[in-house]
Design a protein around this motif. Structure first.
Motif, short mmCIF file in Angstrom:
data_model
loop_
_atom_site.label_atom_id
_atom_site.label_comp_id
_atom_site.label_asym_id
_atom_site.label_seq_id
_atom_site.Cartn_x
_atom_site.Cartn_y
_atom_site.Cartn_z
N ALA A 197 0.82 -1.21 0.00
CA ALA A 197 0.00 0.00 0.00
C ALA A 197 0.86 1.26 0.00
O ALA A 197 0.55 2.23 -0.70
N GLN A 198 1.95 1.25 0.76
CA GLN A 198 2.85 2.40 0.80
C GLN A 198 3.52 2.59 -0.55
O GLN A 198 3.66 3.72 -1.02
N GLN A 199 3.89 1.52 -1.20
CA GLN A 199 4.53 1.59 -2.51
C GLN A 199 3.57 2.15 -3.55
O GLN A 199 3.93 3.00 -4.36
N LYS A 200 2.31 1.71 -3.51
CA LYS A 200 1.30 2.20 -4.45
C LYS A 200 1.01 3.69 -4.23
O LYS A 200 0.87 4.46 -5.18
N ALA A 201 0.91 4.10 -2.96
CA ALA A 201 0.65 5.51 -2.64
C ALA A 201 1.80 6.38 -3.12
O ALA A 201 1.58 7.47 -3.66
N ALA A 202 3.02 5.90 -2.95
CA ALA A 202 4.19 6.66 -3.41
C ALA A 202 4.17 6.80 -4.93
O ALA A 202 4.51 7.86 -5.47
N GLY A 203 3.78 5.77 -5.63
CA GLY A 203 3.68 5.83 -7.08
C GLY A 203 2.65 6.84 -7.55
O GLY A 203 2.89 7.60 -8.49
N ALA A 204 1.51 6.87 -6.87
CA ALA A 204 0.47 7.85 -7.22
C ALA A 204 0.95 9.27 -6.94
O ALA A 204 0.74 10.18 -7.75
N ALA A 205 1.61 9.46 -5.79
CA ALA A 205 2.12 10.79 -5.44
C ALA A 205 3.20 11.24 -6.42
O ALA A 205 3.25 12.41 -6.81
N LEU A 206 4.05 10.33 -6.81
CA LEU A 206 5.11 10.65 -7.76
C LEU A 206 4.53 11.07 -9.11
O LEU A 206 4.97 12.04 -9.72
N ARG A 233 5.01 14.83 -10.78
CA ARG A 233 5.58 15.01 -12.12
C ARG A 233 4.59 15.64 -13.10
O ARG A 233 4.95 15.95 -14.23
N GLY A 234 3.33 15.79 -12.69
CA GLY A 234 2.32 16.39 -13.54
C GLY A 234 1.66 15.41 -14.49
O GLY A 234 0.93 15.82 -15.39
N GLU A 235 1.89 14.13 -14.29
CA GLU A 235 1.30 13.11 -15.16
C GLU A 235 -0.16 12.84 -14.81
O GLU A 235 -0.93 12.41 -15.66
N THR A 236 -0.53 13.07 -13.56
CA THR A 236 -1.92 12.95 -13.13
C THR A 236 -2.28 14.19 -12.33
O THR A 236 -1.42 14.93 -11.87
N ASP A 237 -3.57 14.40 -12.14
CA ASP A 237 -4.06 15.58 -11.44
C ASP A 237 -3.89 15.41 -9.93
O ASP A 237 -4.27 14.39 -9.36
N LYS A 238 -3.34 16.42 -9.27
CA LYS A 238 -3.14 16.37 -7.82
C LYS A 238 -4.47 16.27 -7.08
O LYS A 238 -4.53 15.73 -5.98
N ASN A 239 -5.53 16.78 -7.67
CA ASN A 239 -6.85 16.72 -7.03
C ASN A 239 -7.40 15.30 -6.95
O ASN A 239 -8.33 15.04 -6.20
N ASP A 240 -6.83 14.38 -7.71
CA ASP A 240 -7.28 12.99 -7.68
C ASP A 240 -6.66 12.20 -6.53
O ASP A 240 -7.08 11.08 -6.24
N LEU A 241 -5.65 12.77 -5.87
CA LEU A 241 -4.99 12.08 -4.77
C LEU A 241 -5.84 12.10 -3.51
O LEU A 241 -6.54 13.07 -3.24
N LYS A 242 -5.75 11.01 -2.73
CA LYS A 242 -6.48 10.91 -1.47
C LYS A 242 -5.56 10.32 -0.42
O LYS A 242 -4.62 9.60 -0.73
N GLY A 243 -5.83 10.63 0.82
CA GLY A 243 -5.15 10.02 1.95
C GLY A 243 -3.65 10.17 1.94
O GLY A 243 -3.10 11.26 1.79
N ALA A 244 -2.96 9.03 2.09
CA ALA A 244 -1.50 9.01 2.23
C ALA A 244 -0.81 9.58 1.00
O ALA A 244 0.19 10.29 1.12
#
Length: 62
Positions: free
Chosen positions: A7-16, A20-31
């Motif tokens: 779960a920590q690895q997946k969250a880090a991938g989403a944050a990364l 980098r601007g590849e996904t929208d920051k507004n789509d992030l949740k939680g960790a």
């Protein structure tokens, strides 16, 4: 610093991806949202690059 759980690895991938601007920051949740704000791109790369093989899905905080 390697990720302690899948779960920590997946969250880090989403944050990364958001940092980098590849996904929208507004789509992030939680960790992943707090990771994106508080960690550098290099730190996120290290966590996201950790292999999930043999890692538990979640690690309980004590």
């Amino acid at each position: 610093m390697p990720a302690k759980s899948a779960a920590q690895q997946k969250a880090a991938g989403a944050a990364l991806s958001a940092k980098r601007g590849e996904t929208d920051k507004n789509d992030l949740k939680g960790a992943s949202r707090s990771m994106e704000k508080s960690m550098t791109e290099k730190e996120l790369e290290e966590l996201a690059a950790t292999s999930r093989k043999g890692k538990p899905e979640h690690v309980r905080k004590d």
